[in-house]
Scaffold this motif. Structure first.
Motif, PDB file in Angstrom:
ATOM      1  N   THR A  93       4.067 -21.303 -49.680  1.00 12.13           N
ATOM      2  CA  THR A  93       4.437 -21.507 -48.276  1.00 12.13           C
ATOM      3  C   THR A  93       5.926 -21.743 -48.065  1.00 12.13           C
ATOM      4  O   THR A  93       6.402 -21.644 -46.933  1.00 12.13           O
ATOM      5  CB  THR A  93       3.641 -22.664 -47.644  1.00 12.13           C
ATOM      6  N   PHE A  98       7.208 -15.768 -46.287  1.00 17.10           N
ATOM      7  CA  PHE A  98       5.835 -16.242 -46.120  1.00 17.10           C
ATOM      8  C   PHE A  98       5.397 -16.030 -44.672  1.00 17.10           C
ATOM      9  O   PHE A  98       6.089 -16.399 -43.735  1.00 17.10           O
ATOM     10  CB  PHE A  98       5.724 -17.730 -46.490  1.00 17.10           C
ATOM     11  N   GLY A 100       1.846 -16.523 -43.765  1.00 14.77           N
ATOM     12  CA  GLY A 100       0.508 -17.066 -43.583  1.00 14.77           C
ATOM     13  C   GLY A 100      -0.516 -16.385 -44.459  1.00 14.77           C
ATOM     14  O   GLY A 100      -0.187 -15.608 -45.351  1.00 14.77           O
ATOM     15  N   LEU A 159      -1.943 -23.149 -44.930  1.00 10.99           N
ATOM     16  CA  LEU A 159      -1.454 -21.787 -44.716  1.00 10.99           C
ATOM     17  C   LEU A 159      -1.128 -21.520 -43.254  1.00 10.99           C
ATOM     18  O   LEU A 159      -0.169 -20.808 -42.943  1.00 10.99           O
ATOM     19  CB  LEU A 159      -2.474 -20.779 -45.252  1.00 10.99           C
ATOM     20  N   ALA A 162       2.037 -24.035 -42.171  1.00 11.83           N
ATOM     21  CA  ALA A 162       3.316 -23.645 -42.770  1.00 11.83           C
ATOM     22  C   ALA A 162       3.969 -22.478 -42.033  1.00 11.83           C
ATOM     23  O   ALA A 162       5.184 -22.296 -42.115  1.00 11.83           O
ATOM     24  CB  ALA A 162       3.130 -23.298 -44.240  1.00 11.83           C
ATOM     25  N   PRO A 166       7.500 -24.421 -40.995  1.00 16.19           N
ATOM     26  CA  PRO A 166       7.784 -24.178 -42.413  1.00 16.19           C
ATOM     27  C   PRO A 166       8.488 -25.324 -43.136  1.00 16.19           C
ATOM     28  O   PRO A 166       8.325 -25.493 -44.338  1.00 16.19           O
ATOM     29  CB  PRO A 166       8.644 -22.918 -42.404  1.00 16.19           C
TER      30      PRO A 166
END
Length: 186
Positions: A93, A98, A100, A159, A162, A166
């Motif tokens: 993450t 990233f 998800g 998930l 984040a 983030p």
């Protein structure tokens, strides 16, 4: 020394895996074909169309295998093995790019309940649940199925959270909660 270029099937999978993660499952077929450098006919020949391609991307993405590899690297202690997943989630993450969970994103974006991708999402989530259930059973947890449900909620929460925050490092908080789930004794 020459390298062999992957065939059309592999190029379609690679392009779809990349583009659907970055842009979502509604990315256009033309973009996938262009990145894969294949003719439209190859898409239909190998996957029957975009729906089949999306389902195959999900079937072959192997995130569950990534968790199993991380657990195996953590040794034999079931508690350490489960917590290693949350350490891996911290790495995942916080990595650049990233976006998800590809499975949850696909499941939410595809409104047709008959889309074949939904089956692959369920298979993946069931596989992660089984991974946790096995470890919790080995740990001697009094309610391994229910605790696996809780751990899966934590994974999904990490998930999702984040993506929107983030810098919050939700995997760290989820790891602490996972410790409570693992240590429950009745």
């Amino acid at each position: 020394m020459s390298s062999t270029r992957p065939g059309p099937r592999e190029r379609l999978l690679d392009a779809a895996r990349d583009l659907t993660y970055r842009q979502g499952v509604h990315v256009g077929v033309d973009a996938i074909l262009k990145q894969a450098d294949v003719a439209r006919r190859s898409l239909y020949q190998h996957f029957g169309g975009k729906d089949g391609l999306i389902a195959e991307v999900l079937r072959t993405s192997a995130q569950e295998d990534r968790y199993r590899t991380v657990m195996d690297a953590a040794g034999d202690d079931p508690r350490a093995r489960v917590l290693a997943v949350f350490d891996e989630l911290e790495r995942i993450t916080t990595a650049p790019g990233f976006r998800g969970c590809r499975y949850t994103s696909a499941d939410l974006a595809l409104t047709d309940p008959q889309h074949p991708a939904h089956t692959e999402v369920r298979r993946y989530k069931d596989g992660v649940h089984a991974l946790f259930t096995d470890e919790l059973t080995r740990l001697g947890h009094p309610s391994p199925e229910a605790a696996a449900d809780q751990l899966l909620v934590l994974v999904d929460g990490v998930l999702a959270h984040a993506v929107t925050r983030p810098d919050a490092h939700p995997a760290r908080a989820a790891r602490r909660l996972a410790e409570h789930v693992l240590d429950a004794r009745g």
